[in-house]
Design an enzyme around this catalytic site. Structure first.
Site, short mmCIF file in Angstrom:
data_model
loop_
_atom_site.label_atom_id
_atom_site.label_comp_id
_atom_site.label_asym_id
_atom_site.label_seq_id
_atom_site.Cartn_x
_atom_site.Cartn_y
_atom_site.Cartn_z
CE1 TYR A 1 -0.93 7.65 -4.90
CE2 TYR A 1 -2.20 9.57 -5.55
CZ TYR A 1 -1.53 8.84 -4.59
OH TYR A 1 -1.47 9.32 -3.31
CE LYS B 1 7.46 -1.54 3.60
NZ LYS B 1 8.21 -1.46 4.83
CG ASP C 1 9.45 0.92 6.78
OD1 ASP C 1 10.12 0.95 5.74
OD2 ASP C 1 9.34 -0.10 7.47
CG ASP D 1 0.05 11.62 -1.83
OD1 ASP D 1 0.17 12.78 -1.42
OD2 ASP D 1 -1.05 11.11 -2.10
#
Ligand code: NAP
Length: 403
Positions: free
Chosen positions: A149, A216, A269, A293
């Site tokens: 971002y 992640k 995930d 987000d």
């Protein structure tokens, strides 16, 4: 007399008549803002018998600002928010076009509102797609200023993209196709750790049991993996003795010692299914920008959708509370959409300034109104026996429910 909220000796000082700037928002923004303001004012009046009152100050952003000043986000708006410390906003259109960044992202970055805080909790009576929406009660701390971002990216085929690819292939041993688009994902220790600090402080202050770092890092080792490492390091450096890690509990009966917070981490995930399948095990979540987000909208869906999901962007003291959904332009001016998200964000704002009685009254009356099945179209379509009401009617019923 109306006065500004100030920060003194590391604390907010809130007068009985604070001036609070608001951005009405675009599209359905004015509808939901009108309803929200009505309900906030009624809750404050009722809770403090007129001793306290908010003096609202409109500041411009989005389409209204563009019409009045030729700018989407005038500097004065950012200065006014800074000067008054606490503000609330409706949704803003992101103008589509080259070089114009999201106004929401710009506000967060310009004011260094580094923590996007999204509590996700089911409001009794809200239709939900899951069997036990009441099992989910989490607060998501999403990093707000960096990650992809940060806006560092180049169009494919542009000089800059080619230059970066040339450098990466020529000097760093990469093999990137020269037609590729390029984006950069900066994650810093300082931004990570100030977020983790905020999450830990929140967990302690609100007697939460678990802080989960979501990352992640198995794939993006030096960005998301570093995020995980730096979160644990911060806890070790500043909260020693106040927490245990999942690792430390291995080989024990797994019980967290009384009064301590459990810190664990999950890969992103996996976290999506964990929230659905083992909702009750999660509490406070700390995560980089993009994960946050996705995760906050998915979690919101579990408790009935974005129409009822509040949010706040908070820096060291500066705070902007906002509806988490967009401008829903097709419903603009129809007095139709759900003001729940902005109302619950207003509840967060009242809590933030220490007006807990008014905050509770606002939340309770919202819950009562939904339980009475007087709801806007979005909830009515999934609720048997509901009476569909307009945005403004919903606010009026809420005020009635305040007694
Ligand atoms: P959106 O405005 O959130 O609307 C998507 C759909 O969500 C709506 O069509 C509606 O669904 C539902 N919805 C949204 N707000 C609702 C409310 N208050 N009550 C009931 N239902 C609601 O998303 P978008 O259409 O992708 O974005 C429109 C504009 O908003 C864009 O310019 C975008 O950049 C901007 N945006 C702003 C923010 C922000 O200010 N924080 C956030 C996201 C997007 P149904 O059609 O099914 O009824």
């Amino acid at each position: 007399m109306a006065e500004k909220i100030t920060v003194r000796n590391g604390r907010l000082e809130v007068p009985d008549n604070p001036i609070i700037p608001y951005i009405e928002g675009d599209g359905t923004g004015p509808d939901i803002w009108y309803a929200t303001r009505l309900a906030i004012d009624a809750a404050v009046l009722k809770a403090y018998s007129g001793r306290r009152r908010i003096e609202w100050k409109e500041v411009l952003a989005g389409e209204k600002a563009f019409k009045a000043t030729g700018e989407w986000l005038p500097r004065k708006t950012l200065d006014d928010i800074t000067e008054h410390v606490v503000a609330i906003k409706g949704p803003l259109t992101t103008p589509v076009g080259e070089g114009i960044r999201s106004l929401n992202v710009t506000i967060r970055q310009e004011l260094d509102l580094y923590a996007c805080i999204r509590p996700v909790k089911w409001i009794k009576g809200t239709p939900s797609p899951v069997v036990h929406p009441e099992w989910l009660d989490v607060v998501i701390f999403r990093e707000n200023t960096e990650d992809i971002y940060a806006g560092i990216e180049w169009m494919p085929g542009s000089d800059k993209a080619r230059k970066v690819i040339g450098f990466l292939n020529g000097e760093m041993g990469c093999k990137i196709d020269e037609t590729a688009s390029i984006g950069v994902k900066p994650i810093t220790k300082s931004a990570t750790q100030r977020l983790m600090r905020k999450a830990m402080e929140y967990a302690m202050r609100n007697h939460r049991h678990t802080v989960t770092i979501v990352h992640k890092g198995n794939i993006m080792k030096y960005t998301e993996g570093a995020f995980r490492t730096w979160c644990y390091e911060l806890a070790e450096a500043e909260f020693k003795g106040l927490f245990v890690t999942e690792e430390e509990l291995k080989g024990t009966d797994g019980r967290v010692p009384k009064g301590k917070i459990l810190i664990n981490d999950r890969i992103t995930d996996n976290m999506f299914q964990q929230l659905l399948l083992r909702s009750r095990e999660y509490d406070v979540i700390v995560t980089p920008n993009l994960n946050g987000d996705y995760l906050s909208d998915a979690a919101a869906a579990q408790v009935g959708g974005l129409g009822m999901a509040p949010g706040a962007n908070i820096g060291d003291f500066l705070a902007v509370f906002e509806a988490t959904h967009g401008t829903a332009p097709k419903y603009a001016g129809l007095d139709k959409t759900n003001p729940g998200s902005l109302m619950l964000s207003a509840k967060m704002m009242l809590d933030y300034i220490g007006w807990g009685e008014a905050a509770d009254l606002l939340a309770r009356s919202l819950e009562d109104t939904v339980s009475q099945k007087k709801v806007t179209y979005d909830l009515a379509r999934n609720m048997e026996g509901a009476k569909e009401v307009r945005t403004s009617e919903f606010a009026k019923y809420m005020v009635e429910n305040m007694g």
